[in-house]
Design an enzyme around this catalytic site. Structure first.
Site, PDB file in Angstrom:
ATOM      1  N   GLY A 149     -24.451 -10.276  38.155  1.00  0.00           N
ATOM      2  CA  GLY A 149     -23.200 -10.555  37.464  1.00  0.00           C
ATOM      3  C   GLY A 149     -22.829 -12.023  37.559  1.00  0.00           C
ATOM      4  O   GLY A 149     -22.487 -12.663  36.553  1.00  0.00           O
ATOM      5  N   HIS A 150     -22.890 -12.571  38.775  1.00  0.00           N
ATOM      6  CA  HIS A 150     -22.645 -14.009  38.953  1.00  0.00           C
ATOM      7  C   HIS A 150     -23.659 -14.830  38.160  1.00  0.00           C
ATOM      8  O   HIS A 150     -23.311 -15.829  37.526  1.00  0.00           O
ATOM      9  CB  HIS A 150     -22.754 -14.399  40.433  1.00  0.00           C
ATOM     10  CG  HIS A 150     -21.733 -13.781  41.322  1.00  0.00           C
ATOM     11  ND1 HIS A 150     -22.058 -12.847  42.264  1.00  0.00           N
ATOM     12  CD2 HIS A 150     -20.390 -13.969  41.423  1.00  0.00           C
ATOM     13  CE1 HIS A 150     -20.972 -12.484  42.922  1.00  0.00           C
ATOM     14  NE2 HIS A 150     -19.947 -13.141  42.421  1.00  0.00           N
ATOM     15  N   ASP A 163     -13.095  -8.467  37.265  1.00  0.00           N
ATOM     16  CA  ASP A 163     -11.810  -8.808  37.885  1.00  0.00           C
ATOM     17  C   ASP A 163     -10.827  -9.143  36.766  1.00  0.00           C
ATOM     18  O   ASP A 163     -10.412 -10.298  36.606  1.00  0.00           O
ATOM     19  CB  ASP A 163     -11.989  -9.990  38.840  1.00  0.00           C
ATOM     20  CG  ASP A 163     -12.940  -9.652  39.981  1.00  0.00           C
ATOM     21  OD1 ASP A 163     -12.580  -8.817  40.820  1.00  0.00           O
ATOM     22  OD2 ASP A 163     -14.045 -10.222  40.019  1.00  0.00           O
TER      23      ASP A 163
END
Length: 278
Positions: free
Chosen positions: A36-37, A150
């Site tokens: 994801g990062h 997030d």
């Protein structure tokens, strides 16, 4: 991969890039990077001339009794991922580099931070806003990249950048999931095999809510009720919250008519996981 640990060493590098007319992207992270990062970094590399990845477990966004001490850290692994993704350098400061011992200044927000994660983690977003604003001042990027997982954080950062006149484009990037649907998170490493299997209930329940809307259900209370019931069918799961909100204001909505965010936080064993669907 160049790893910079101090502000004084980072700033001249970035200023030199800016002097050359290069566009700079920033990917703020707390390290222990995953795919994801990596997707954020790849996006940043594709849209900028230079990319800085911050790798900093920020103490001010952890509350009492939370997992600051146990949060996973591995800078060598992170550096390898950053290099593969094409980043130019990592900013990896110690807490004392980012915060003076007598620090008494914070960046806080009202409204967007009251519900969802802010309800059960009342000091969390003050820490997020403070550290991100500091990174914005230190790096002075043209663009900054954040993940949609997030979702509340993304909305908060966008509003902070607008309200405080940061001349920075805030770029939201899609959630990256495992093959079975679990949203990628550094905290997934806390899960044992049984908990890892149980954690799939988050995505399944969100998909249930999405399907209800697509089939014509617009009453948010009924959708929430079905999602909560589905999550609670998993013995290892404990609901923190399930909410249906406006994705820009984070305010609860009663009737799903336009774009809506279904957001959830669930404890799987002792591990708190968040997930959402638009």
């Amino acid at each position: 991969m160049q790893v910079i640990k101090t502000i004084d060493k980072l700033r001249p590098i970035v200023k030199a890039w800016k002097k050359e007319g290069l566009r700079v992207g920033l990917v703020p992270t707390m390290g222990y990077l995953h795919e994801g990062h990596k997707s954020l970094i790849v996006r940043a590399v594709s849209e900028n001339d230079k990319v800085v990845v911050s790798d900093f477990v920020n103490p001010t966004q952890f509350g009492a009794g939370e997992d600051l001490a146990s949060y996973p850290r591995d800078i060598d692994r992170d550096a390898a991922i950053c290099e593969q993704a094409g980043a130019d350098l990592i900013f990896h400061p110690e807490p004392e580099e980012m915060y003076f011992t007598d620090n008494c200044t914070f960046v806080d927000m009202d409204g967007l931070t009251k519900g969802l994660c802010g309800k059960t983690r009342p000091t969390h977003f003050r820490g997020v806003c403070t550290v991100v604003s500091k990174l914005f001042h230190i790096v002075a990027p043209d663009r900054a990249y954040f993940g949609q997982k997030d979702a509340q954080q993304l909305a908060v950062i966008r509003r902070m950048a607008r309200d405080l006149n940061f001349d920075i484009e805030i770029v939201g990037c899609p959630i990256v999931r495992e093959a079975d649907g679990l949203a990628m998170s550094s905290r997934n490493t806390y899960l044992n095999d049984a908990e890892r299997k149980a954690a799939l209930i988050l995505h399944k329940s969100l998909m249930l809510g999405k399907e209800m809307i697509e089939q014509g259900e617009h009453d948010a209370s009924q959708i929430k009720k079905a999602i909560i019931s589905n999550i609670e069918s998993e013995p290892l799961a404990k609901v923190d919250y399930v909410e249906i909100v406006n994705p820009d204001t984070m305010e609860n909505i009663d009737t799903v008519e336009d774009l809506a965010l279904i957001a959830t936080a669930v404890y799987i064993g002792k591990t708190r996981l968040i997930d959402n669907v638009m």
